[in-house]
Motif scaffolding. Structure first.
Motif, PDB file in Angstrom:
ATOM      1  N   VAL A 432      -5.027  -2.146  -0.198  1.00 15.60           N
ATOM      2  CA  VAL A 432      -6.364  -2.653  -0.288  1.00 15.60           C
ATOM      3  C   VAL A 432      -6.812  -2.794   1.186  1.00 15.60           C
ATOM      4  N   LEU A 433      -7.999  -2.294   1.534  1.00 16.81           N
ATOM      5  CA  LEU A 433      -8.458  -2.243   3.143  1.00 16.81           C
ATOM      6  C   LEU A 433      -9.930  -3.396   2.854  1.00 16.81           C
ATOM      7  N   PHE A 434     -10.531  -3.548   3.927  1.00 14.84           N
ATOM      8  CA  PHE A 434     -11.823  -4.413   4.106  1.00 14.84           C
ATOM      9  C   PHE A 434     -12.885  -3.394   4.664  1.00 14.84           C
ATOM     10  N   ASP A 435     -13.927  -3.398   4.150  1.00 17.65           N
ATOM     11  CA  ASP A 435     -14.919  -2.371   4.986  1.00 17.65           C
ATOM     12  C   ASP A 435     -15.827  -3.324   6.003  1.00 17.65           C
ATOM     13  N   ASP A 436     -16.756  -2.798   6.542  1.00 23.29           N
ATOM     14  CA  ASP A 436     -17.447  -3.531   7.829  1.00 23.29           C
ATOM     15  C   ASP A 436     -18.024  -4.621   7.183  1.00 23.29           C
ATOM     16  N   ALA A 437     -18.263  -4.805   5.950  1.00 23.07           N
ATOM     17  CA  ALA A 437     -18.929  -6.112   5.533  1.00 23.07           C
ATOM     18  C   ALA A 437     -17.891  -7.058   4.870  1.00 23.07           C
ATOM     19  N   GLY A 438     -16.444  -6.913   4.980  1.00 17.42           N
ATOM     20  CA  GLY A 438     -15.482  -7.736   5.100  1.00 17.42           C
ATOM     21  C   GLY A 438     -15.055  -7.728   3.396  1.00 17.42           C
ATOM     22  N   ASN A 439     -15.589  -6.867   2.581  1.00 19.38           N
ATOM     23  CA  ASN A 439     -15.260  -6.534   1.155  1.00 19.38           C
ATOM     24  C   ASN A 439     -14.025  -5.865   0.961  1.00 19.38           C
ATOM     25  N   PRO A 440     -13.097  -6.236  -0.197  1.00 15.74           N
ATOM     26  CA  PRO A 440     -11.898  -5.657  -0.348  1.00 15.74           C
ATOM     27  C   PRO A 440     -12.399  -4.122  -0.899  1.00 15.74           C
ATOM     28  N   VAL A 441     -11.705  -3.189  -0.581  1.00 14.63           N
ATOM     29  CA  VAL A 441     -11.832  -1.841  -0.969  1.00 14.63           C
ATOM     30  C   VAL A 441     -10.587  -1.360  -1.493  1.00 14.63           C
ATOM     31  N   VAL A 442     -10.486  -1.039  -2.782  1.00 13.36           N
ATOM     32  CA  VAL A 442      -9.184  -0.420  -3.315  1.00 13.36           C
ATOM     33  C   VAL A 442      -9.046   1.089  -2.959  1.00 13.36           C
ATOM     34  N   ARG A 443      -7.873   1.371  -2.367  1.00 17.28           N
ATOM     35  CA  ARG A 443      -7.456   2.744  -1.977  1.00 17.28           C
ATOM     36  C   ARG A 443      -6.617   3.418  -2.722  1.00 17.28           C
ATOM     37  N   ALA A 444      -5.923   4.694  -2.422  1.00 18.52           N
ATOM     38  CA  ALA A 444      -5.126   5.400  -3.294  1.00 18.52           C
ATOM     39  C   ALA A 444      -3.626   4.846  -2.950  1.00 18.52           C
ATOM     40  N   ASP A 445      -2.980   4.940  -3.874  1.00 16.25           N
ATOM     41  CA  ASP A 445      -1.509   4.646  -3.671  1.00 16.25           C
ATOM     42  C   ASP A 445      -0.681   5.700  -3.366  1.00 16.25           C
ATOM     43  N   PRO A 446      -0.602   6.437  -2.257  1.00 14.79           N
ATOM     44  CA  PRO A 446       0.022   7.675  -2.030  1.00 14.79           C
ATOM     45  C   PRO A 446       1.613   7.828  -2.383  1.00 14.79           C
ATOM     46  N   TYR A 447       2.484   6.822  -2.333  1.00 17.29           N
ATOM     47  CA  TYR A 447       3.797   6.583  -2.244  1.00 17.29           C
ATOM     48  C   TYR A 447       4.117   6.109  -3.771  1.00 17.29           C
ATOM     49  N   GLU A 448       2.963   5.855  -4.531  1.00 16.18           N
ATOM     50  CA  GLU A 448       3.188   5.426  -5.855  1.00 16.18           C
ATOM     51  C   GLU A 448       4.268   4.213  -5.773  1.00 16.18           C
ATOM     52  N   TRP A 449       3.830   3.240  -5.048  1.00 14.37           N
ATOM     53  CA  TRP A 449       4.772   1.882  -4.755  1.00 14.37           C
ATOM     54  C   TRP A 449       4.194   0.765  -5.442  1.00 14.37           C
ATOM     55  N   ASN A 450       3.078   0.843  -5.837  1.00 18.01           N
ATOM     56  CA  ASN A 450       2.423  -0.461  -6.619  1.00 18.01           C
ATOM     57  C   ASN A 450       3.075  -0.774  -7.738  1.00 18.01           C
ATOM     58  N   ASP A 451       3.460   0.137  -8.455  1.00 17.19           N
ATOM     59  CA  ASP A 451       4.022  -0.009  -9.742  1.00 17.19           C
ATOM     60  C   ASP A 451       5.220  -1.026  -9.678  1.00 17.19           C
ATOM     61  N   ARG A 452       6.216  -0.617  -8.945  1.00 10.20           N
ATOM     62  CA  ARG A 452       7.340  -1.628  -8.716  1.00 10.20           C
ATOM     63  C   ARG A 452       7.059  -3.196  -8.492  1.00 10.20           C
ATOM     64  N   ILE A 453       6.012  -3.373  -8.005  1.00 15.18           N
ATOM     65  CA  ILE A 453       5.741  -4.663  -7.503  1.00 15.18           C
ATOM     66  C   ILE A 453       4.809  -5.143  -8.760  1.00 15.18           C
ATOM     67  N   ALA A 454       4.133  -4.245  -9.462  1.00 15.20           N
ATOM     68  CA  ALA A 454       2.965  -4.749 -10.555  1.00 15.20           C
ATOM     69  C   ALA A 454       3.917  -5.396 -11.521  1.00 15.20           C
ATOM     70  N   VAL A 455       4.917  -4.447 -12.063  1.00 13.46           N
ATOM     71  CA  VAL A 455       5.888  -4.818 -13.205  1.00 13.46           C
ATOM     72  C   VAL A 455       6.210  -6.358 -12.831  1.00 13.46           C
ATOM     73  N   ARG A 456       6.675  -6.640 -11.713  1.00 10.70           N
ATOM     74  CA  ARG A 456       7.058  -7.963 -11.186  1.00 10.70           C
ATOM     75  C   ARG A 456       6.223  -8.920 -11.698  1.00 10.70           C
ATOM     76  N   LEU A 457       4.993  -8.529 -11.447  1.00  8.35           N
ATOM     77  CA  LEU A 457       3.692  -9.619 -11.425  1.00  8.35           C
ATOM     78  C   LEU A 457       3.363  -9.822 -12.901  1.00  8.35           C
ATOM     79  N   GLY A 458       3.786  -9.145 -13.808  1.00 11.70           N
ATOM     80  CA  GLY A 458       3.806  -9.171 -15.296  1.00 11.70           C
ATOM     81  C   GLY A 458       2.520  -8.116 -15.864  1.00 11.70           C
ATOM     82  N   PHE A 459       2.237  -6.955 -14.956  1.00 12.12           N
ATOM     83  CA  PHE A 459       1.393  -5.963 -15.140  1.00 12.12           C
ATOM     84  C   PHE A 459       1.989  -4.672 -15.636  1.00 12.12           C
ATOM     85  N   ALA A 460       1.390  -3.931 -16.472  1.00 17.28           N
ATOM     86  CA  ALA A 460       1.910  -2.670 -16.860  1.00 17.28           C
ATOM     87  C   ALA A 460       1.991  -1.638 -15.952  1.00 17.28           C
TER      88      ALA A 460
END
Length: 476
Positions: A432-460
């Motif tokens: 997640v990056l921030f654009d020029d206006a300071g808004n969060p922008v969701v980008r790609a997960d090229p290493y597919e590392w989000n899942d291992r954290i998301a599961v610990r946070l209770g997400f599928a």
């Protein structure tokens, strides 16, 4: 060109733990009389846990017993409070257990001492709130997560998938939303007018399709939409994961440092607390991912030689024969293949030597076209820096060794220029990056590392398209 800034790159405000700053031997914490829970502090603990969605922790259970004769008693309340405090201050998951290698410096708060002081002052709620990152970007992520969570309607996607495939030159009401996503993913430099599928957009779409192993014909079908399309639920999930990553980081990072975001393949150079340089980098391929390291640059190497690692030597070079070695200025030395200095060297004209035992470092490269790609996860694990010679010049000037550096570079021989003060480098992963206006922008997960954290946070777990990289250069 739109510029994005990584949440973790911004300075966090200092933590103010109520009652902790003035503690010293002999203070009240040393007393044999332990601080006790009461109805008010129990209410504060309950209120803090009830509001945990502000930290993306609403799917993580922290059970608090009842007031008065609660079944858990004092010890149970303390366990829950310390568990929640740990989640806020250091994260729910331990990155050193999630990854084979993670050495980025982490917070080390004394939570037991802090809770003791908070109980004595009656400010448990304030203390818990102070443990999470306090910077503006964390607050923006929190606000965005709460907003997405509130409006999520069964995973409604940003781009309606209904309709026939969109072919170049056609008009379609989905075009503006697709254009916006292509811009945010770095495939398109700027917006196109109206609902027409313009040539610049088609070229961007073909590049994206090639990166993900889809037929690169520019036709926008369901597969292409699935890569760009994110529902409110998916965006909220990504933001919660990135808030967790921010909680892993020390709250006051070094004022002078280099942060490399592996997910976005961007480098940010901070000097005395100010962001002075942002540039593109090429990082490890998904199969040879660059690890999340904390390791300082201690010297610049001009005109480096490259001793080829065994894995690259055996898999990619040995079978090429003597002609390939001669053409690329490579020779055998004591059982190793070594590439001599020069413009064809895989490290380019400068190597940024880092103090770690994993052979991970920043360097130049002769493969300049890779910096123009949107997905720059293309190396064997090291980090290739855009205009690395210019970046070395910048670091040498700031460190006061510019004359030594220029002389070393001009020599044409491998030369070493120690920095007077090593520069900390953090290899981070933020999707997640921030654009020029300071808004969060969701980008790609090229290493597919989000899942291992998301599961610990209770997400599928999420179903994503895997980045494909077929680059043939043999550099590190």
């Amino acid at each position: 060109m739109r510029r994005y800034f990584v949440a973790s790159l911004m300075f966090a405000l200092p933590l103010g733990l109520p009652g902790c700053g003035d503690m010293s031997p002999g203070s009240s914490v040393e007393s044999t009389q332990a601080a006790r829970w009461n109805d008010d502090t129990i209410k504060q603990l309950r209120a803090a846990i009830a509001a945990r969605a502000a930290h993306g922790l609403d799917r993580v259970a922290f059970e608090v017993g009842g007031e008065g004769g609660n079944p858990d008693g004092e010890a149970g309340l303390t366990r829950v409070a310390l568990a929640f405090a740990g989640a806020l201050s250091r994260g729910v998951a331990d990155p050193t257990k999630l990854y084979d290698l993670y050495t980025v410096p982490r917070p080390e708060p004394d939570l037991k001492r802090g809770l003791e002081a908070a109980l004595r002052s009656g400010k448990v709620g304030e203390w818990l709130q102070s443990l999470a990152p306090q910077d503006a970007n964390y607050r923006k992520l929190s606000a965005q997560y709460l907003a997405l969570r509130a409006r999520d309607q069964g995973g409604k996607p940003q781009i309606p998938p209904a309709g026939d495939p969109i072919r170049p030159g056609a008009s379609d009401p989905r075009i503006p939303a697709i254009v916006q996503q292509l811009i945010q993913y770095d495939y398109l430099a700027g917006p196109t007018a109206g609902n027409r599928y313009a040539p610049a957009m088609a070229a961007a779409m073909k590049n994206m399709q090639a990166d993900y192993g889809i037929k690169a014909d520019g036709v926008i079908g369901n597969d292409s939409l699935a890569i760009l399309n994110l529902s409110d639920a998916e965006r909220a999930r990504a933001i919660a994961v990135n808030m967790e990553r921010l909680r892993w980081l020390e709250r006051t990072p070094p004022a002078t440092r280099i942060d490399v975001n592996l997910a976005a393949a961007r480098l940010s150079y901070w000097r005395d607390g100010k962001l002075v340089d942002v540039r593109r980098v090429v990082v490890g391929k998904p199969d040879t991912s660059t690890p999340q390291l904390g390791s300082p640059i201690f010297r610049l190497v001009a005109n480096p030689t490259w001793t080829v690692p065994r894995s690259i030597q055996e898999k990619e070079i040995e079978r090429k024969g003597s002609g390939y070695l001669s053409e690329n200025n490579m020779t055998w030395k004591d059982g190793w293949i070594v590439q001599g200095s020069g413009p064809k060297n895989s490290l380019g004209l400068v190597k940024f030597d880092m103090a770690n035992t994993h052979a991970i470092y920043l360097h130049d490269t002769p493969a300049k076209p890779l910096f123009k790609l949107a997905q720059r996860q293309r190396s064997h694990g090291c980090v290739r820096v855009e205009d690395a010679v210019g970046f070395a010049e910048l670091l040498a000037r700031h460190d006061g060794v510019i004359d030594q550096w220029r002389e070393a570079l001009a020599s044409g021989e491998e030369s070493f220029v120690p920095l007077r003060k090593p520069i900390p480098v953090r290899m981070l992963y933020q999707t997640v990056l921030f654009d020029d206006a300071g808004n969060p922008v969701v980008r790609a997960d090229p290493y597919e590392w989000n899942d291992r954290i998301a599961v610990r946070l209770g997400f599928a777990p999420a179903t994503t398209y895997r980045l494909k990289t077929e680059e043939k250069d043999v550099g590190p």
